[in-house]
Structure formats: structure tokens, C-alpha cells
Design a protein around this motif. Structure first.
Motif, PDB file in Angstrom:
ATOM      1  N   MET A 169      -5.016   6.615  -1.163  1.00 19.49           N
ATOM      2  CA  MET A 169      -4.302   5.361  -0.938  1.00 19.49           C
ATOM      3  C   MET A 169      -4.377   4.511  -2.201  1.00 19.49           C
ATOM      4  SD  MET A 169      -4.962   2.689   2.112  1.00 19.49           S
ATOM      5  CE  MET A 169      -4.984   0.958   1.791  1.00 19.49           C
ATOM      6  N   ALA A 200      -1.569   1.709   7.289  1.00 14.33           N
ATOM      7  CA  ALA A 200      -1.733   2.668   6.186  1.00 14.33           C
ATOM      8  C   ALA A 200      -3.002   3.492   6.372  1.00 14.33           C
ATOM      9  CB  ALA A 200      -1.765   1.927   4.847  1.00 14.33           C
ATOM     10  N   SER A 213      -3.159   0.574  -3.820  1.00 17.47           N
ATOM     11  CA  SER A 213      -2.657  -0.750  -3.461  1.00 17.47           C
ATOM     12  C   SER A 213      -2.233  -1.507  -4.705  1.00 17.47           C
ATOM     13  CB  SER A 213      -3.735  -1.542  -2.717  1.00 17.47           C
ATOM     14  OG  SER A 213      -4.822  -1.797  -3.562  1.00 17.47           O
ATOM     15  N   GLU A 266       5.187   4.300   1.879  1.00 19.41           N
ATOM     16  CA  GLU A 266       4.826   2.922   1.539  1.00 19.41           C
ATOM     17  C   GLU A 266       4.639   2.066   2.783  1.00 19.41           C
ATOM     18  OE1 GLU A 266       7.474   1.124  -1.252  1.00 19.41           O
ATOM     19  OE2 GLU A 266       7.163   2.689  -2.736  1.00 19.41           O
ATOM     20  N   PHE A 267       3.738   1.086   2.657  1.00 20.42           N
ATOM     21  CA  PHE A 267       3.459   0.124   3.714  1.00 20.42           C
ATOM     22  C   PHE A 267       3.463  -1.263   3.087  1.00 20.42           C
ATOM     23  CE2 PHE A 267       1.605   4.103   4.967  1.00 20.42           C
ATOM     24  CZ  PHE A 267       1.874   4.193   6.319  1.00 20.42           C
ATOM     25  N   PHE A 310       0.838  -1.196   0.000  1.00 19.56           N
ATOM     26  CA  PHE A 310       0.000   0.000   0.000  1.00 19.56           C
ATOM     27  C   PHE A 310       0.872   1.245   0.000  1.00 19.56           C
ATOM     28  CE2 PHE A 310      -2.103  -3.421   2.253  1.00 19.56           C
ATOM     29  CZ  PHE A 310      -3.311  -3.488   1.577  1.00 19.56           C
ATOM     30  N   THR A 311       0.404   2.275  -0.660  1.00 17.28           N
ATOM     31  CA  THR A 311       1.094   3.560  -0.652  1.00 17.28           C
ATOM     32  C   THR A 311       0.071   4.653  -0.393  1.00 17.28           C
ATOM     33  OG1 THR A 311       2.702   2.747  -2.260  1.00 17.28           O
ATOM     34  CG2 THR A 311       2.620   5.117  -1.922  1.00 17.28           C
ATOM     35  N   ILE A 312       0.402   5.541   0.533  1.00 13.49           N
ATOM     36  CA  ILE A 312      -0.411   6.725   0.802  1.00 13.49           C
ATOM     37  C   ILE A 312       0.266   7.888   0.092  1.00 13.49           C
ATOM     38  CG2 ILE A 312      -1.332   8.281   2.569  1.00 13.49           C
ATOM     39  CD1 ILE A 312      -2.458   5.460   2.776  1.00 13.49           C
TER      40      ILE A 312
END
Length: 78
Positions: free
Chosen positions: A51, A29, A53, A20-21, A2-4
């Protein structure tokens, strides 16, 4: 994974940011995105919080597949 993504406005200039997560960190996230939204509500110049993914275990290329001539597509209402 996942990226915010978010944008900070500073002195009239916009700066894109991201964090990034891992694929198992969706909760983290979401909490991070909500913390950014809380800062935005409190007056910090943040906008466009979103967000994204991506499945790292995907089997194939991303995109739309071509259909063959036997595919019978019909509009629901005409």
C-alpha cells in the motif's frame, strides 16, 4: 489518497495491478489488501501486495531539503 499494488502470476507471466482509494478510505484500502492476502493464502498466485499513500494537501515538493552550513550534524556513536 491510497493505492494498493499487487502482482498476479498467470502462466508464468507477471502482471502488475493497482486500485486507488480516496483520502478518506483508508479502512477500505486496508480491507482490500487483507482480502488479497487471504486469496494469496488460499493458493491464488498473487505476490508483492503493498500500500502506498500520498497526501493531496501537501504544501511543497516531495523530497529531502538541503541543509545550510549552520546545521551541526553529529553521529550519535563514533
Amino acid at each position: 489518497m491510497f493505492t494498493i499494488y499487487w502482482t498476479i502470476v498467470f502462466d508464468g507471466q507477471r502482471m502488475a495491478c493497482s486500485k486507488e482509494f480516496g483520502h478518506d478510505e483508508m479502512t477500505k484500502a486496508l480491507h482490500f489488501a487483507e482480502a488479497l492476502r487471504a486469496k494469496q493464502r488460499n493458493g491464488l498466485a498473487i505476490c508483492h501486495i503493498t500500500m502506498s499513500s500520498e497526501n493531496p494537501d501537501s504544501v511543497g515538493l516531495a523530497g529531502v531539503a538541503e541543509t545550510d552550513s549552520s546545521y551541526a550534524w553529529k553521529k550519535r556513536r563514533q
